[in-house]
Scaffold this active site. Structure first.
Site, PDB file in Angstrom:
ATOM      1  N   PRO A  58       0.808  -1.224   0.000  1.00  0.00           N
ATOM      2  CA  PRO A  58       0.000   0.000   0.000  1.00  0.00           C
ATOM      3  C   PRO A  58       0.839   1.271   0.000  1.00  0.00           C
ATOM      4  CG  PRO A  58       0.139  -0.896   2.209  1.00  0.00           C
ATOM      5  CD  PRO A  58       0.868  -1.862   1.322  1.00  0.00           C
ATOM      6  N   ASP A  97      -2.056   2.715   2.680  1.00  0.00           N
ATOM      7  CA  ASP A  97      -1.482   2.861   4.010  1.00  0.00           C
ATOM      8  C   ASP A  97      -1.893   4.239   4.515  1.00  0.00           C
ATOM      9  OD1 ASP A  97      -0.071   1.954   6.120  1.00  0.00           O
ATOM     10  OD2 ASP A  97       1.864   1.827   5.091  1.00  0.00           O
ATOM     11  N   TRP A 544       4.597   0.207   9.919  1.00  0.00           N
ATOM     12  CA  TRP A 544       5.026  -0.958   9.130  1.00  0.00           C
ATOM     13  C   TRP A 544       4.327  -2.226   9.601  1.00  0.00           C
ATOM     14  CZ3 TRP A 544       7.054   0.182   4.772  1.00  0.00           C
ATOM     15  CH2 TRP A 544       7.751   1.395   4.652  1.00  0.00           C
ATOM     16  N   GLN A 575      12.363  -1.336   0.380  1.00  0.00           N
ATOM     17  CA  GLN A 575      11.413  -2.126   1.167  1.00  0.00           C
ATOM     18  C   GLN A 575      12.015  -3.401   1.743  1.00  0.00           C
ATOM     19  OE1 GLN A 575       8.561  -0.962   2.126  1.00  0.00           O
ATOM     20  NE2 GLN A 575       8.668   0.860   0.876  1.00  0.00           N
ATOM     21  N   TRP A 579       8.450  -3.084   3.966  1.00  0.00           N
ATOM     22  CA  TRP A 579       7.288  -3.969   3.824  1.00  0.00           C
ATOM     23  C   TRP A 579       7.664  -5.441   3.670  1.00  0.00           C
ATOM     24  CZ3 TRP A 579       4.000  -5.697  -0.644  1.00  0.00           C
ATOM     25  CH2 TRP A 579       2.718  -6.055  -0.220  1.00  0.00           C
ATOM     26  N   LYS A 614      19.034  11.833  -6.615  1.00  0.00           N
ATOM     27  CA  LYS A 614      17.798  11.461  -5.959  1.00  0.00           C
ATOM     28  C   LYS A 614      16.763  12.549  -6.225  1.00  0.00           C
ATOM     29  CE  LYS A 614      16.086   9.841  -1.632  1.00  0.00           C
ATOM     30  NZ  LYS A 614      16.078   9.852  -0.223  1.00  0.00           N
ATOM     31  N   LYS A 617      12.262  17.179  -2.950  1.00  0.00           N
ATOM     32  CA  LYS A 617      11.588  18.476  -2.963  1.00  0.00           C
ATOM     33  C   LYS A 617      12.607  19.610  -2.997  1.00  0.00           C
ATOM     34  CE  LYS A 617       7.163  17.591  -0.770  1.00  0.00           C
ATOM     35  NZ  LYS A 617       6.605  17.346   0.539  1.00  0.00           N
TER      36      LYS A 617
END
Ligand SMILES: [Zn+2]
Ligand SMILES: [Zn+2]
Length: 1011
Positions: A58, A97, A544, A575, A579, A614, A617
């Site tokens: 999610p 999520d 998590w 992940q 996850w 990367k 913002k």
């Protein structure tokens, strides 16, 4: 009627490939015809081959979907569409999520508050939770839009939401299993704590990509006086002076050699290995080693803790245990750094904590939730830990315990969300003792298919750490820890369901009750041991843990049996600690078995900007999915992201490249399909009548047909195998090559001319070609569907379903192509391989002689071993056509008459190709004719003439006199080539009234008119 109008009426594929418009139309088609619902209905269809379990990883609804998210969603969608066409049902249902720190921080920002305390004081918990829900719904809308634009066929109606009571209850059931197996424990433990987020983090979170940042810290040398001596000191180093406040012991390496170093009037104790470098760093040149001893012999020595006067609690602790402010031996002491004498702060360090724990030394951790010192820290009360650093330095200086301080820049873990420097603190938390089941977890993980070695090793390496999992969080918006503790006797009860909670509640339950703070905190239970009141432990769960519960929590029991273990999951490489880990741990806890909830897990590389940075913002280089797809085609984006690199590689997403190869390939497929349907319509081709099987039985197949069919079968197999192995980029390269090379560059030019006639004599041959093109192009269209679903659906609807209205309603329900062994022909493929090699060598030869490829030349001679020549002779006509000569000769040795300036040649391996370079008037004239014909063809296309349409006439004006003379004998042939009744030459444009189109021939201007 103009050619343009006629084209529009004949079929609905516009002359140009404009993907954005096409995609809008197809999106509407899917909605209007409820295609998603029809795909979902496969669930209960008796025709499916079986179920392929799936659970959605999610996305957290705390941010705008960007192109990195798109990459993973495209891979998931590829698999879904492909496996559906193979006949399987996959519960491709969305999931979101919704809770946890990321959402809370986002809401804090929106509300303009600095921390948890402030948000509760200003807004109250109910309002805060309302805002959390609003925030996730705002982002949810953006995700829906992105999925729709990208063409992700995920079922949004069946989405799970981690904040819903029904989900939370099933998540609790996993905790209950842990509780029953003694795997859920409360205890003091040193955890990484973020002062900004005011919560502890799991060790997985501490290791997140990018969480280590270069920060500036004090580098402090200080000294503790050996008790009872006049001027002997232990020399110690730290980058966290505030931990001197919680100091309780010094540690040395028992097996190392320690020395006394005379510096001025004082004697300092440190490890021998480090004397020279430390003295150099302290800029002390005048020193002398006076004594030596083992670390072991230092154990038990007492030292004068210097801050007892301002931290009275330290004096008190000293009376509680004989080892407080004494030297202990510890194997973890590293003698290759600092002084080899380590000060231990069990309230602030993991190793320190366990050392104290083993020895029964009390833990001194005087901190509140904002990591400010409590009253127990004396003078330091109310000061934030990291702000105490320089005060400590000053206090040490005042007490002759200071040696030297300077600044160092070093890598230090920061919070992955708020980027605050983390502080290690001993706190009371709840843990899943995953360390106890580590063997099972590893065994389960070993059985999983990861497709690539590197991410597999990374994941297994991480799992081997096998640390307990701190699951408690001191936050608001999360799944509440369902643990109730008795105020009187300390008895604990873990609640397993909402019903159990409500049935046993001591007070009435309000209507708006939900399984969240603050409502759930208001429920008290009666202690079954002593009758006292039980209250809930004030924790929510690690987010998590929410998503990790999904294989159980998102399904009903019945669905879970059907779909778990899932067959294939994919998420970003980050992940491994997220996850993939929490799924695995919780499933092993839930089942008690060494079994993962997934059989295969593909970890994708992350997506960066064009320069390999990367996306962030602060750099302003984040590519948002919705913004991108307002102006760009989803198919082109899906193609580009699949083709660009292997799924495990880090992808540098470059806007400049986005439409380059992708447009070339898809536009070629589009135009080939259009070429096919225009010609086929002209001859009233019907696939039901002129099927591929019919074509195979006609005996009308030419070598090129047999070759193309055979290559296609290989490609189907190769493509599907590569998809199975998650080599999506290589898989797409197979289709790319077939469209551009096999079909567009080679096969279609070979058969094109045969379609330029309506001669009844060749009618069956033309139908044979249509049958082949239909088979090849439809196959390719189906194979493309997982990657470019919009174009595939468009071609499927506008061509294949027009020809065969009985086909399934959507391309997604079409059957996945499988190779037909009967048309595989190794021999002809080998012959073609030789042919294409000779053609390529002949081009090289022409290049040497500066002879353009489009110039017809007299002769080619191929010198090669006998078996190669045998293969080539079968394709003699094609060889002549492809090398653009009038005749071909085959020889095993160079003929005597060849040589001199009239011949050019080139060689590769055991093949040499000679071409005669001489051009007589006939060849020159034909060359001019071919050049002009190409220009007329281009003009025909530009003006929208259908390929099958015959022109009234073509006019060429202002060609120079010499060329005109050479060209004249070829006018009739040219008329045939450009499909015009007649071609006229004019010395001057004024000879006819016409709309002239300017063109050029060998650098000279000419004029063309067609109508
Ligand atoms: Zn933080
Ligand atoms: Zn009790």
């Amino acid at each position: 009627m103009t050619a343009q109008n006629e084209a529009d009426q004949n079929q609905s594929l516009p002359p140009n490939y404009t993907p954005l418009e096409l995609e809008k139309e197809i999106r509407a088609f899917w909605t209007q015809n409820e295609i998603r619902e029809k795909l979902e209905a496969l669930q209960n269809s008796p025709k499916i081959k079986g179920n392929l379990g799936y659970v959605e990883g999610p996305p957290t609804l705390n941010g705008i979907p960007h192109i990195g998210h798109a990459r993973g969603r495209i891979i998931k969608d590829i698999r879904y569409r492909w496996k559906t066409m193979e006949g399987y049902y996959m519960p491709f249902w969305a999931g979101w999520d919704c809770q946890g720190l990321p959402v809370e921080l986002e809401v804090e920002k929106l509300l303009g508050v600095r921390n948890k305390r402030e948000s509760i004081e200003k807004y109250g918990m109910e309002r805060f939770i309302e805002e959390c829900k609003k925030a996730i719904m705002r982002y949810h809308a953006m995700w829906l839009e992105a999925d729709s634009r990208l063409g992700i066929a995920i079922n949004q109606d069946k989405a799970y939401w981690t904040y819903k009571d029904s989900y939370i209850e099933r998540e609790w059931q996993i905790l209950k299993r842990a509780w029953e197996q003694n795997l859920l424990e409360e205890g003091h433990y040193v955890v990484a704590y973020c002062p900004g987020c005011q919560t502890s983090l799991s060790s997985a979170e501490v290791g997140y990509e990018g969480s280590y940042k270069e920060v500036e810290d004090p580098s402090l040398y200080f000294k503790f006086k050996v008790t009872g001596t006049k001027n002997e000191y232990f020399l110690v180093w730290t980058t966290m002076p505030f931990t001197v406040i919680t100091d309780t012991m010094l540690a040395v390496q028992p097996n190392a050699e320690y020395v006394k170093v005379k510096v001025g009037e004082e004697t300092w104790i440190m490890v021998r290995e480090r004397v020279q470098p430390v003295m150099a760093e302290l800029e002390i040149t005048n020193y002398k080693i006076t004594d030596s001893m083992t670390g072991k012999s230092l154990e038990g020595s007492a030292y004068d803790y210097p801050l007892k006067d301002i931290i009275p609690k330290q004096a008190e602790i000293e009376t509680k245990h004989p080892l407080v402010h004494h030297v202990v031996g510890e194997d973890f002491v590293d003698v290759n750094t600092a002084t080899g004498v380590v000060h231990l702060s069990p309230g602030n360090g993991e190793d320190d904590f366990w050392a104290a724990n083993r020895k029964g030394v009390p833990i001194f951790a005087p901190y509140d939730d904002e990591v400010k010192f409590t009253n127990d820290a004396g003078t330091f009360t109310g000061i934030f830990a990291r702000d105490a650093d320089m005060i400590v330095v000053e206090e040490l200086r005042n007490r002759n315990a200071f040696v030297k301080v300077k600044k160092v820049r070093h890598e230090y873990p920061t919070c992955w969300r708020s980027h605050h420097k983390l502080v290690w603190l001993a706190r009371k938390e709840y843990f899943l003792r995953t360390d106890k089941i580590n063997k099972k977890v590893l065994e389960a993980a070993e059985k999983v298919e990861y497709f690539y070695e590197e991410p597999k090793n990374r994941f297994l390496g991480f799992l081997k750490e096998g640390k307990p999992w701190c699951i408690s969080r001191e936050r608001i918006w999360g799944t509440p820890l369902p643990m109730w503790t008795c105020e009187k006797c300390g008895n604990k009860h873990l609640v397993g369901s909402k019903k159990e909670l409500l049935d046993n509640a001591q007070e009435p339950i309000p209507d708006d009750f939900e399984l969240h703070k603050p409502w759930v905190d208001r429920v008290t239970l009666k202690c079954e041991k002593c009758g006292g009141t039980m209250r809930r432990e004030d924790f929510v769960l690690d987010t998590w843990h929410n998503s990790g519960a999904s294989p159980h929590a998102r399904f009903t029991d019945e669905e879970q049996t059907k779909y778990v273990p899932t067959t294939f999951l994919t998420e970003g490489i980050d992940q491994t600690r997220g996850w993939a880990n929490s799924l695995l741990l919780e499933w092993v806890i839930y089942t008690g078995k060494a079994e993962a909830p997934y059989k295969a897990f593909l970890f994708q590389g992350l997506t960066q900007d064009a320069k390999g940075r990367k996306m962030s913002k602060s750099l302003g280089n984040v590519v948002q999915t919705n913004e991108l797809l307002v102006k760009n085609s989803a198919d082109l984006c899906r193609f580009y992201m699949t083709r660009k690199c292997s799924p495990v590689d880090f992808m540098s997403f470059d806007m400049q490249e986005l439409t380059r190869r992708s447009y070339q390939v898809l536009s070629t497929l589009y135009h080939l399909s259009r070429f096919f349907i225009q010609n086929a319509t002209f001859d009233e081709f019907k696939p039901s009548k002129y099927s591929i099987d019919w074509a195979l039985g006609t005996n009308k197949l030419q070598p090129a047909d047999i070759w193309m069919l055979s290559v296609l079968q290989n490609r189907i197999e190769d493509y599907t195998t590569k998809l199975e192995h998650c080599e999506f980029n290589a898989a797409l390269a197979v289709l790319d090559d077939f469209v551009i090379e096999t079909l567009s560059r080679l096969y279609v030019p070979m058969i094109r001319k045969e379609l330029w006639t309506d001669d009844p004599e060749t009618f069956e041959r033309r139908q044979t070609i249509y049958a082949l093109l239909h088979h090849a192009l439809k196959t390719i269209t189906l194979l493309f569907n997982p990657i470019t679903p919009f174009l595939s659906e468009a071609l499927y609807q506008k061509i294949y379903r027009q020809l065969e209205p009985d086909l399934p309603e959507t391309v997604n329900l079409a059957t996945w192509p499988t190779p037909n062994d009967k048309v595989q022909n190794k021999k002809i493929e080998e012959q073609f391989e030789a042919l294409l090699k000779v053609v390529s060598i002949s081009f090289a030869a022409r290049q040497q002689g500066k002879l353009k490829r489009r110039w017809p030349l007299a002769k080619v001679i191929v010198v090669a071993p006998d078996n190669t020549l045998q293969a080539l002779k079968n394709l003699d006509a094609l060889l002549i056509e492809q090398t653009n000569v009038k005749s071909a000769e085959y020889a095993t040795a160079v003929p005597d008459y060849v040589g001199g300036e009239n011949w050019v040649s080139s060689q590769e391996d055991d093949i040499t190709v000679f071409i005669s370079g001489q051009r007589d008037d006939k060849l020159l004239g034909e060359g001019i004719m071919r050049d002009l014909a190409r220009r007329v063809q281009a003009l025909r296309k530009e003006m929208g003439f259908v390929p099958t349409e015959t022109l009234e006439s073509a006019h060429i004006a202002e060609l120079d006199a010499e060329s005109t003379g050479l060209l004249e004998p070829y006018l009739e042939e040219m008329a045939g080539l450009v499909r015009a009744r007649k071609v006229y030459l004019h010395a001057n444009r004024s000879e006819v009234e016409a709309n002239w189109n300017e063109s050029e021939l060998d650098g000279k201007k000419i004029l063309i008119n067609i109508h």
